[in-house]
Design a protein around this motif. Structure first.
Motif, PDB file in Angstrom:
ATOM      1  N   VAL A 154       0.822  -1.212   0.000  1.00 58.67           N
ATOM      2  CA  VAL A 154       0.000   0.000   0.000  1.00 58.67           C
ATOM      3  C   VAL A 154       0.851   1.256   0.000  1.00 58.67           C
ATOM      4  O   VAL A 154       0.372   2.331  -0.344  1.00 58.67           O
ATOM      5  CB  VAL A 154      -0.973   0.032   1.198  1.00 58.67           C
ATOM      6  CG1 VAL A 154      -1.922  -1.135   1.142  1.00 58.67           C
ATOM      7  CG2 VAL A 154      -0.226   0.043   2.521  1.00 58.67           C
TER       8      VAL A 154
ATOM      9  N   ASN B 254      -2.457   5.869  -3.684  1.00 56.76           N
ATOM     10  CA  ASN B 254      -3.839   5.380  -3.658  1.00 56.76           C
ATOM     11  C   ASN B 254      -4.847   6.497  -3.932  1.00 56.76           C
ATOM     12  O   ASN B 254      -5.979   6.457  -3.452  1.00 56.76           O
ATOM     13  CB  ASN B 254      -4.166   4.725  -2.310  1.00 56.76           C
ATOM     14  CG  ASN B 254      -3.282   3.530  -2.026  1.00 56.76           C
ATOM     15  OD1 ASN B 254      -3.246   2.587  -2.803  1.00 56.76           O
ATOM     16  ND2 ASN B 254      -2.548   3.576  -0.929  1.00 56.76           N
TER      17      ASN B 254
ATOM     18  N   TYR C  79      -7.615  -4.555  -4.373  1.00 55.36           N
ATOM     19  CA  TYR C  79      -8.086  -4.061  -3.084  1.00 55.36           C
ATOM     20  C   TYR C  79      -9.160  -4.957  -2.484  1.00 55.36           C
ATOM     21  O   TYR C  79      -9.541  -4.788  -1.325  1.00 55.36           O
ATOM     22  CB  TYR C  79      -8.605  -2.631  -3.224  1.00 55.36           C
ATOM     23  CG  TYR C  79      -7.499  -1.650  -3.524  1.00 55.36           C
ATOM     24  CD1 TYR C  79      -6.763  -1.072  -2.496  1.00 55.36           C
ATOM     25  CD2 TYR C  79      -7.162  -1.324  -4.833  1.00 55.36           C
ATOM     26  CE1 TYR C  79      -5.734  -0.186  -2.766  1.00 55.36           C
ATOM     27  CE2 TYR C  79      -6.132  -0.442  -5.112  1.00 55.36           C
ATOM     28  CZ  TYR C  79      -5.421   0.122  -4.073  1.00 55.36           C
ATOM     29  OH  TYR C  79      -4.388   0.985  -4.343  1.00 55.36           O
TER      30      TYR C  79
ATOM     31  N   THR D  81      -5.223  -0.227   4.032  1.00 61.14           N
ATOM     32  CA  THR D  81      -5.503   0.804   3.032  1.00 61.14           C
ATOM     33  C   THR D  81      -6.853   1.448   3.282  1.00 61.14           C
ATOM     34  O   THR D  81      -7.001   2.675   3.244  1.00 61.14           O
ATOM     35  CB  THR D  81      -5.502   0.193   1.619  1.00 61.14           C
ATOM     36  OG1 THR D  81      -4.265  -0.456   1.392  1.00 61.14           O
ATOM     37  CG2 THR D  81      -5.715   1.262   0.564  1.00 61.14           C
TER      38      THR D  81
ATOM     39  N   SER E 274      -7.644   5.281   4.466  1.00 63.26           N
ATOM     40  CA  SER E 274      -8.492   6.117   3.605  1.00 63.26           C
ATOM     41  C   SER E 274      -9.660   6.681   4.386  1.00 63.26           C
ATOM     42  O   SER E 274      -9.984   7.870   4.288  1.00 63.26           O
ATOM     43  CB  SER E 274      -9.004   5.299   2.416  1.00 63.26           C
ATOM     44  OG  SER E 274      -7.951   4.934   1.558  1.00 63.26           O
TER      45      SER E 274
END
Length: 561
Positions: A312, A317, A373, A400, A404
């Motif tokens: 990651v 991303n 993902y 991840t 986020s």
């Protein structure tokens, strides 16, 4: 064993020749060559997530098939590899002209810069094959030089793949192999930065000319992350065969099998618990196999067995973060299930039209699968639609999502404001929570671009943010039955001596001429009348916070019960 001691671990080396010649450890995927030859496919697209060994495999194909100067033969690169066992395959070694392009670094803010980088890759390949000028007519030489020197127009570059393959066939008296790595990297950047149509137009012309009806073509292999919908780029390339990790073909050629991981850990003398390695980096379904993320395993070995989120951290991303922020409330509910370790069942479609991602949750789910993902299990056909159960493959990828979700609010109100709000909640400071939440919500609601008076987007994002931030110390639940109804959010501390929380949200009903005060009172009354705190009481909690929260556009009001 003395020879084994000389092996090194490579991080980021995707040149096959360098890897072998410099004695780096190589996980043998050379039977990819046999599978490609046996398939008899004219054009093959192999989509896989980033950092899954695509570029290295394509470099291996170039080294195997390309005919080179007699002083630079590459046959020795394949000594001792699995492909060497197959004499019929080895007959193809070093026999063909090869066009080799990689677009993996073509990621820019503007179309003009993207087009310049695309041209530079094409120019570089023309320069590599400058000797073909000896076989060209004067007109062809002019055309060749316009591309090689970068002075050609759009038409020159769109036909460059076809032209170069025809020139090479004439020079070698053999049909051409075309290998294109990460063909869709420019497309992802274009979608994110707003020049999608320009890239699609160029790639459709460039690939269409080179791969459709090209009499000089022997075979072509392309890699990328997605199968961008056929009508977008591959229109008319009827001999295109796409093999994602939904199919059995090539399913063990990208990513590491468990046997390969065990061998690598043993070779470098690492005693990591295999169950821990699985939980961190395994879990990707690929055909009938479960594969490990190769980038993560290589970095795990390089760092002497230290578990980190290696994969990651190879990208910002940005696209994933942007898409997740804008997904529907229904999808955010499903993401809540996933981040808790659950599964959701969704239809699977391999063709991705990037411009549909924001309009259609099903397209976004598939984007997350093919980007690595999410993974899938129980892939099956129901009537005329394929379905699968989707899940987060491992701890690393789960991180991840958590990052986020937490960072959504960092951009809207700053992490300090977000953390102060959460801290007041879990410590039981209801007065401070009221103040910090109202400020936090005011700033964050602007960031989430609320439409009308419905707080659904913010509410579901808040639940995911809380879940990500508190899951080590609390259970965060939403829309669960307790007492005589369904509460909106419940926060349960793992340490039962700490305070628990129940929150009910209400949107102001403007048709009924409600105010924030009235709506918040209704929320609090509903919470009490329907005994939403029953679950917390049953668990033995003695300190229970109750909040009724009302929203009106970008305003909010918190009442403490």
């Amino acid at each position: 064993m003395a020879e084994a001691k000389k092996k090194y671990i490579s991080v980021g080396i995707d040149d096959f020749s360098e890897l072998i010649n410099e004695n780096y450890y190589f996980v043998d995927k050379s039977l990819l060559i046999k599978e490609i030859l046996d398939s008899k496919a004219k054009v093959t697209l192999l989509p896989r997530p980033r950092r899954f060994g695509k570029t290295l495999n394509m470099s291996m194909l170039q080294c195997f098939f390309e005919k080179t100067d007699p002083t630079k033969l590459r046959r020795q690169l394949f000594n001792g590899l699995n492909i060497e066992q197959f004499a019929d395959c080895m007959e193809h070694q070093g026999k063909y002209p090869v066009i080799w392009l990689t677009f993996k670094d073509v990621k820019t803010e503007e179309w003009s810069d993207c087009y310049r980088l695309l041209r530079m890759q094409i120019i570089k390949e023309f320069e590599r094959h400058i000797y073909v000028r000896d076989f060209l007519s004067d007109t062809e030489k002019d055309r060749f030089e316009r591309v090689r020197q970068g002075t050609g127009d759009l038409a020159d570059f769109m036909s460059a793949l076809l032209d170069l393959s025809m020139y090479l066939e004439r020079a070698y008296k053999a049909k051409v192999m075309i290998f294109i790595d990460e063909y869709d990297a420019p497309i992802h950047a274009a979608y994110l930065k707003g020049y999608y149509q320009e890239v699609i137009g160029f790639m459709r012309g460039f690939l269409g000319a080179g791969l459709k009806g090209n009499s000089a073509l022997n075979l072509s292999v392309m890699t990328g992350i997605l199968r961008v919908a056929k009508e977008s780029i591959f229109s008319g390339i009827n001999h295109l065969e796409v093999r994602t990790f939904l199919q059995q073909d090539y399913s063990d050629k990208f990513g590491f099998l468990e046997s390969e991981v065990i061998a690598m850990l043993d070779f470098f003398g690492l005693d990591n618990n295999l169950d821990d390695v699985r939980r961190w980096y395994d879990g990707y379904q690929s055909g009938k196999h479960k594969v490990y993320n190769p980038w993560s395993i290589i970095n795990l070995v390089k760092n002497r067995g230290e578990y980190q989120t290696y994969w990651v951290n190879t990208s910002d991303n940005a696209l994933i973060k942007d898409l997740l922020k804008r997904c529907t409330p229904e999808m955010k509910e499903d993401l809540e299930v996933l981040i808790k370790g659950g599964r959701v069942t969704k239809p699977i479609q391999e063709n991705i039209i990037m411009t549909d991602i924001e309009k259609n949750d099903e397209v976004l789910w598939n984007f997350l699968i093919f980007s690595g993902y999410l993974t899938f299990e129980n892939y099956r056909l129901v009537v005329d639609t394929n379905y699968a159960e989707l899940l987060i493959p491992n701890i690393e990828v789960g991180t991840t999502y958590k990052i986020s979700f937490k960072n959504w609010f960092a951009e809207g109100s700053g992490m300090g404001s977000y953390n102060r709000m959460l801290d007041s909640l879990v410590t039981g400071d209801s007065i401070k929570f009221k103040k910090t939440f109202e400020q936090f919500a005011r700033e964050s609601l602007s960031y989430f671009d609320m439409q009308g008076d419905a707080p659904e987007n913010f509410y579901h994002a808040l639940v995911l943010g809380m879940l990500s931030s508190l899951m080590q110390t609390h259970q965060v639940r939403s829309n669960r039955e307790s007492g005589y109804g369904r509460y909106d959010v419940m926060i349960i501390p793992n340490d039962r001596s700490k305070p628990g929380t129940v929150i009910e949200f209400k949107a102001v009903d403007l048709d009924e001429k409600e105010t924030l005060e009235i709506a918040a009172q209704k929320a609090l009354k509903q919470l009490n009348d329907r005994l939403y705190a029953t679950e917390l009481t049953t668990l033995g909690l003695t300190t229970i916070l109750k909040f009724g929260i009302a929203f009106k556009g970008k305003e909010s009001l918190v009442l403490v019960g």
